[in-house]
Design a protein around this motif. Structure first.
Motif, PDB file in Angstrom:
ATOM      1  N   ASP A  22       0.826  -1.207   0.000  1.00 62.51           N
ATOM      2  CA  ASP A  22       0.000   0.000   0.000  1.00 62.51           C
ATOM      3  C   ASP A  22       0.863   1.260   0.000  1.00 62.51           C
ATOM      4  OD1 ASP A  22      -2.781  -1.178   0.384  1.00 62.51           O
ATOM      5  OD2 ASP A  22      -1.766  -1.997   2.137  1.00 62.51           O
ATOM      6  N   ILE A  82       0.892   4.149  -2.782  1.00 62.31           N
ATOM      7  CA  ILE A  82       0.506   5.514  -2.405  1.00 62.31           C
ATOM      8  C   ILE A  82       1.607   6.492  -2.817  1.00 62.31           C
ATOM      9  CG2 ILE A  82       0.124   7.055  -0.442  1.00 62.31           C
ATOM     10  CD1 ILE A  82      -1.315   4.681   0.922  1.00 62.31           C
ATOM     11  N   TYR A 100      -5.411   1.869  -6.684  1.00 68.07           N
ATOM     12  CA  TYR A 100      -4.816   3.114  -6.184  1.00 68.07           C
ATOM     13  C   TYR A 100      -4.620   4.149  -7.292  1.00 68.07           C
ATOM     14  CZ  TYR A 100      -3.868   1.385  -1.472  1.00 68.07           C
ATOM     15  OH  TYR A 100      -4.003   0.927  -0.194  1.00 68.07           O
TER      16      TYR A 100
END
Length: 300
Positions: free
Chosen positions: A17, A21, A259
């Motif tokens: 993640d 990001i 994302y």
């Protein structure tokens, strides 16, 4: 391919993640900055030059770490193909499309890439839940709300059909690149794969339009143009690609590419901070929809 998020069962955010990001933040900031650079050089000149610089930066990092730069002939062929997809075709199409259409339309059209990706991996046999499919389309709808900035009428406009089609084609190519590069990244690591892919891709772009590169008036580019170009080369290209590959390997294509829907949000936020644009309550609602969709896809 079973993804390993490298978290050991820890709660969100996990390593995958965080990598993703970071990459989408870099690309979101890169979007309005790249538009500025295109005022000073043609699309292919911009893409070729910044990926030569990005590959040189990554090779230097590998050398400083003491890693081997050697690849076999078979690996070179595979990396050439990855560079053709992720650098030459995607970046060439993206840069040309961005020069021919509006930034708002380009933002939402390039955000269709996860839709292409989840379709590809499903066809290839990767199990993707209905909830993940729904999450992707919910996020795409949220992006549309943000860019359109209205609940009562369609406001997205400007640009040309050719530019729009180039952006959509680039989004599809990016999805293919994400799927194809995964096994190589797992085998050789994101730094080495990205460095060679960028070098091969930049060589292809140079061969396609060498005359434009030779004719470029490099000394005529002002300082702000070079600063913007440097940011797109190091942050938007070199580092962002490595972070993206690292995240996709850990989370998998379907969860990881969700994302990507954050990129237009970050691009708009950048424009607000540095170009005195504003964000409405409708756009804030769109952000909430995007985040909800990402969470749905993330739990696939």
């Amino acid at each position: 391919m079973q993804a390993d998020d490298g978290s050991g069962g820890r709660a969100w955010p996990k390593a995958g993640d965080l990598y993703l990001i970071a990459s989408v933040f870099a690309w979101g900031v890169n979007f309005p900055i790249a538009k500025l650079v295109l005022d000073y050089m043609p699309p292919l000149v911009f893409s070729a030059s910044r990926y030569f610089a990005a590959s040189a930066f990554l090779f230097a990092l590998l050398a400083l770490r003491g890693d081997s730069l050697k690849i076999t002939m078979t690996e070179a062929v595979r990396l050439f193909g990855i560079g053709l997809l992720g650098i030459a075709l995607f970046q060439g199409g993206w840069a040309y499309g961005l020069s021919l259409t509006s930034a708002s339309k380009a933002s939402i059209l390039v955000a269709t890439s996860p839709v292409f990706a989840i379709f590809i991996v499903t066809v290839m046999g990767e199990k993707t839940s209905l909830k993940a499919w729904l999450g992707v389309f919910v996020s795409l709808f949220g992006v549309a709300i943000i860019i359109n900035n209205s609940f009562s009428e369609i406001t997205i406009g400007g640009g040309s059909l050719i530019g729009d089609l180039l952006i959509i084609g680039a989004a599809a190519v990016w999805a293919i690149y994400t799927v194809v590069s995964g096994p190589m990244v797992q085998q050789k690591g994101p730094l080495l794969v990205t460095a060679w892919a960028m070098l091969f891709g930049a060589c292809i772009l140079t061969a396609v339009d060498f005359n434009a590169i030779a004719a470029q008036q490099w000394t005529a580019i002002p300082t702000k143009g070079w600063i913007a170009w440097s940011m797109t080369a190091l942050l938007g290209a070199a580092l962002a690609f490595v972070w993206y590959c690292s995240g996709i390997v850990r989370l998998g294509v379907a969860r990881g590419m969700a994302y990507s829907f954050l990129i237009p949000i970050i691009a708009i936020a950048t424009s607000i901070l540095f170009f005195e644009e504003t964000m409405t309550w409708i756009q804030i609602a769109g952000v909430a929809v995007v985040m909800g969709g990402i969470q749905m896809a993330r739990k696939n």
